[in-house]
Design an enzyme around this catalytic site. Structure first.
Site, PDB file in Angstrom:
ATOM      1  N   ALA A 138      11.384 -57.556 -21.600  1.00  0.00           N
ATOM      2  CA  ALA A 138      11.399 -57.902 -23.024  1.00  0.00           C
ATOM      3  C   ALA A 138      11.823 -59.365 -23.220  1.00  0.00           C
ATOM      4  CB  ALA A 138      12.351 -56.977 -23.771  1.00  0.00           C
ATOM      5  N   PRO A 139      11.175 -60.077 -24.175  1.00  0.00           N
ATOM      6  CA  PRO A 139      10.138 -59.658 -25.139  1.00  0.00           C
ATOM      7  C   PRO A 139       8.707 -59.862 -24.671  1.00  0.00           C
ATOM      8  CG  PRO A 139      10.933 -61.801 -25.748  1.00  0.00           C
ATOM      9  CD  PRO A 139      11.685 -61.419 -24.496  1.00  0.00           C
ATOM     10  N   GLY A 140       8.455 -60.030 -23.389  1.00  0.00           N
ATOM     11  CA  GLY A 140       7.100 -60.068 -22.872  1.00  0.00           C
ATOM     12  C   GLY A 140       6.542 -61.432 -22.560  1.00  0.00           C
ATOM     13  N   GLY A 141       7.322 -62.484 -22.607  1.00  0.00           N
ATOM     14  CA  GLY A 141       6.798 -63.816 -22.310  1.00  0.00           C
ATOM     15  C   GLY A 141       6.388 -63.961 -20.856  1.00  0.00           C
ATOM     16  N   LYS A 142       7.271 -63.579 -19.934  1.00  0.00           N
ATOM     17  CA  LYS A 142       6.959 -63.685 -18.508  1.00  0.00           C
ATOM     18  C   LYS A 142       5.904 -62.665 -18.099  1.00  0.00           C
ATOM     19  CE  LYS A 142      11.634 -65.300 -17.476  1.00  0.00           C
ATOM     20  NZ  LYS A 142      12.111 -65.157 -18.861  1.00  0.00           N
ATOM     21  N   ASP A 201      11.939 -52.168 -19.387  1.00  0.00           N
ATOM     22  CA  ASP A 201      13.169 -52.652 -20.023  1.00  0.00           C
ATOM     23  C   ASP A 201      13.936 -51.441 -20.530  1.00  0.00           C
ATOM     24  OD1 ASP A 201      14.154 -55.591 -20.957  1.00  0.00           O
ATOM     25  OD2 ASP A 201      14.892 -54.055 -22.318  1.00  0.00           O
ATOM     26  N   ASP A 241      16.099 -47.153 -17.103  1.00  0.00           N
ATOM     27  CA  ASP A 241      17.130 -47.952 -16.446  1.00  0.00           C
ATOM     28  C   ASP A 241      16.557 -48.547 -15.166  1.00  0.00           C
ATOM     29  OD1 ASP A 241      20.613 -47.300 -15.513  1.00  0.00           O
ATOM     30  OD2 ASP A 241      19.402 -49.114 -15.468  1.00  0.00           O
ATOM     31  N   CYS A 253      19.461 -67.050 -17.100  1.00  0.00           N
ATOM     32  CA  CYS A 253      19.573 -68.193 -18.018  1.00  0.00           C
ATOM     33  C   CYS A 253      21.035 -68.606 -18.146  1.00  0.00           C
ATOM     34  CB  CYS A 253      18.979 -67.854 -19.382  1.00  0.00           C
ATOM     35  SG  CYS A 253      19.694 -66.393 -20.158  1.00  0.00           S
TER      36      CYS A 253
END
Length: 684
Positions: A348-352, A370, A397, A480
């Site tokens: 999430a949120p699906g960018g990668k 996720d 999980d 990050c």
């Protein structure tokens, strides 16, 4: 000379010519006499003289016309003549004005003498000639020389002031002087705090020369920590973590970059558009943009736009995705190929996930997992908008994912949940919400997820050493965050728990990972990982590590040297240490109890956990169940001779296998070739 001129001319006018020549009638008589051939007297004039006098008469008429036009200037000329007459009386050798120079020599002002007038005229002409001879380029060069000279003077003055300020001893404020700041009675301006931070950084850079007598480095670092915390509005314990990771000067730069927003970055969706077409469409809508960097073929950085970039028709049509530049790095390190099976453990949120599907050209299979169902709604929406067709979205999980499909994926991407201390510019609340306790809790979760990701990946079976490209068995770990606890410590933990090795991320930029932090020492191969900083790369803080899975077995390096905090030492990369580990593994494989069919493994393991007396009685019961003869007690009520021998053998075997992880009591072998007869008679 002046008297004669004034007597022949009218009063108040300047005499322009000498006394009048003879009358014209006399001149004509002379001419007639010359024509008759008669001789003239001495008083008569020649032909040349007659021509000269005629010319003079003509000039006289012209001068009279000029004098009539210049009546206004005659009064001034009379005054000049009076002055010149006085001068000529004093100097009899000076020659006055004549008719030869009366036309071009006209004094314009009052001069003390004629020589002064001539000198002044010659000087002005010389100056005019000099100014006319100077070229334009010479004038510009002279101006530039003057400016450079002025700049050099200012630079010398500034250098002297800088040397004086940096060589002077800085007075560090004491606790008593800053007590009013701590209790809140006085508010220090941010500009004053910034000046004090710069002064302390200058002292720490040259501590021996600029430190105040009686003050230690700890005092200056404590003052720097307090000022940075107050200046940037961040918790002091986080400042301590950044000081340990970066150092004083780089820590100040990192916190300063955290207050500046990062540029907006778009990732072109090549499934539906090309980057140049997308850039052209956005520029028509008033956006000012550039390509992201040479290392990315799909990134676009937007500096300003007249319309929101998240609400354009191109965005709604799925031509691009709003994604940070640092988020592109993990997918580039993963290097997915078409027709592969890939797992995104925290998608999430699906960018990668959408970037992986884009590189695979909608082939193969990508599992986007996720734990949060709310966040997965955004993942599904983005996948539909971008035109992704080869993705499967799951909600479970990630720590239990490998149990259902162990070693079933060619590549695994884990963008683990973290504290977010690398993206402070996007979320300023992190400065006050996150603590080091949160970092430690997140570290435990990251270790579990990383081990599960490694277990879900296949074993790397083919590779190309030249290009460092592996067809499968690749695991990417990214966060990050910039803390060592969430990055290097987690990666080093995985190296000790699984048979994996680190590979080069194939990213040409970024700083190498740390191999030592405080008193901790990590594996030397951690230098292959990459770190990204906002104050260095103008990107969000990020960390990327690339693993290669060697086999499915867990690492058996149990006797690694560890420091006080349980961290692995440096010598687990030593060849001698690896050879010792290999010998121990081979020993354990030789004494595995499952290889002997005569040993009941479960029964014996349970018997080890029982007390010694119960274990002995259980062995005797097993013997009696087999129909064997029971142990004969001794006459004194003690052990029999056979019992003593078995006890001694057991003790000897126990000492022999003391280092083994599983110790099983020896069992007497049963001779299956012997002929079975009737049981022996038991003596009373």
């Amino acid at each position: 000379m002046s008297k004669r001129r004034r007597s022949n001319g009218p009063v108040g006018k300047k005499p322009a010519i000498p006394p009048a020549p003879p009358a014209v009638e006399d001149m004509e008589d002379d001419i007639d006499d010359a024509d008759d051939g008669g001789t003239t007297s001495e008083s008569s004039v020649s032909q040349e003289e007659i021509m000269r006098r005629s010319k003079m008469l003509t000039e006289k008429d012209d001068d009279e016309d000029d004098d009539d036009d210049d009546d206004d200037d005659d009064d001034d000329d009379d005054d000049e003549d009076d002055d010149n007459e006085d001068d000529n009386d004093g100097d009899s050798d000076t020659k006055g004005f004549t008719d030869e120079n009366s036309k071009w020599l006209k004094p314009k002002g009052k001069m003390g003498s004629t020589q002064q007038l001539l000198d002044s005229d010659s000087g002005s002409v010389a100056d005019d000639s000099d100014s006319e001879e100077e070229l334009e380029i010479e004038r510009k060069s002279r101006v530039l020389d003057a400016e450079m000279s002025q700049m050099e003077d200012e630079a010398r003055t500034e250098l002297a002031a800088t040397i004086a300020s940096h060589s002077s001893v800085y007075h560090l404020p004491t606790d008593a002087e800053t007590s009013h700041e701590r209790d809140g009675s006085t508010v220090v301006a941010p500009s004053d705090l910034r000046v004090r931070v710069d002064e302390v950084l200058g002292v720490l850079a040259d501590f021996r020369a600029r430190r105040e007598p009686g003050r230690s480095r700890v005092d200056y670092v404590a003052r720097l920590r307090s000022d940075l915390s107050e200046l940037h509005g961040i918790l002091p314990e986080l400042v301590d973590a950044f000081l340990d990771a970066f150092g004083p000067a780089e820590c100040a730069e990192f916190l300063k970059a955290g207050d500046v927003p990062r540029p907006v970055v778009l990732r072109t969706n090549t499934l539906r558009a090309r980057r140049k077409d997308l850039a052209r469409a956005l520029m028509r809508r008033g956006a000012r943009l550039d390509p992201l960097a040479p290392w990315s073929k799909v990134g676009i950085v937007v500096y300003e736009s007249s319309v929101p970039v998240g609400a354009t028709p191109e965005y709604l049509a799925g031509h691009y995705m709003l994604q940070a530049a640092s988020s592109l790095c993990p997918v580039m390190a993963l290097a997915p190929r078409p027709h592969e099976k890939i797992l995104d453990l925290s998608s999430a949120p699906g960018g990668k996930t959408s970037y992986i599907c884009q590189l695979m050209k909608n082939t193969g299979c990508v599992v986007a997992n996720d734990l949060s169902s709310e966040r997965q709604k955004a993942t599904v929406a983005n996948l539909h908008r971008l035109g992704v067709k080869n993705a499967i979205v799951t909600i479970r999980d990630g720590r239990t994912f490998a149990q259902s499909d162990p070693a079933g994926f060619d590549r695994v991407l884990l963008d683990a949940p973290c504290s977010g201390l690398g993206v402070i510019s996007r979320d300023q609340s992190v400065k006050l919400r996150r603590t080091m306790a949160d970092v430690r809790r997140t570290t435990h979760l990251q270790k579990e997820l990383l081990l599960a990701a490694i277990d879900a990946a296949k074993v790397a079976n083919t590779h190309d050493d030249k290009d460092n490209v592996h067809t499968n068995g690749v695991v990417i770990y990214s966060t990050c965050s910039v803390t060592v606890e969430e990055n290097e410590e987690v990666v080093d933990y995985a190296l000790g728990k699984r048979n994996v090795k680190l590979l080069d991320t194939q990213l040409d930029f970024g700083k190498p990972g740390m191999t030592k932090y405080k008193h901790k020492r990590f594996h030397p191969s951690l230098s292959l990982t990459r770190r990204f900083y906002p104050h260095v790369h103008n990107m969000d803080g990020f960390y990327v590590a690339k693993f290669k899975k060697i086999d499915h077995h867990t690492s058996k390096n149990k006797n690694k040297n560890k420091d006080g905090d349980g961290n692995q030492g440096e010598n687990h990369n030593n060849e001698k240490y690896n050879a010792t580990i290999t010998m121990e593994v081979e020993k354990e494989e030789k004494i595995k109890p499952a290889e002997n069919p005569n040993i009941k493994t479960n029964t014996e393991i349970k018997s080890i956990m029982k007390p010694r007396d119960e274990r002995r009685s259980s062995h005797s019961d097993d013997k009696s169940d087999k129909g064997g003869e029971a142990r004969r007690p001794s006459a004194k009520g003690g052990k029999s001779a056979k019992g003593k021998k078995r006890t001694a053998a057991a003790l000897k075997d126990k000492k022999k296998h003391k280092s083994k992880t599983l110790s099983v009591p020896p069992v007497k072998k049963v001779n299956t070739s012997a002929k079975v007869t009737k049981p022996r008679r038991i003596k009373k």
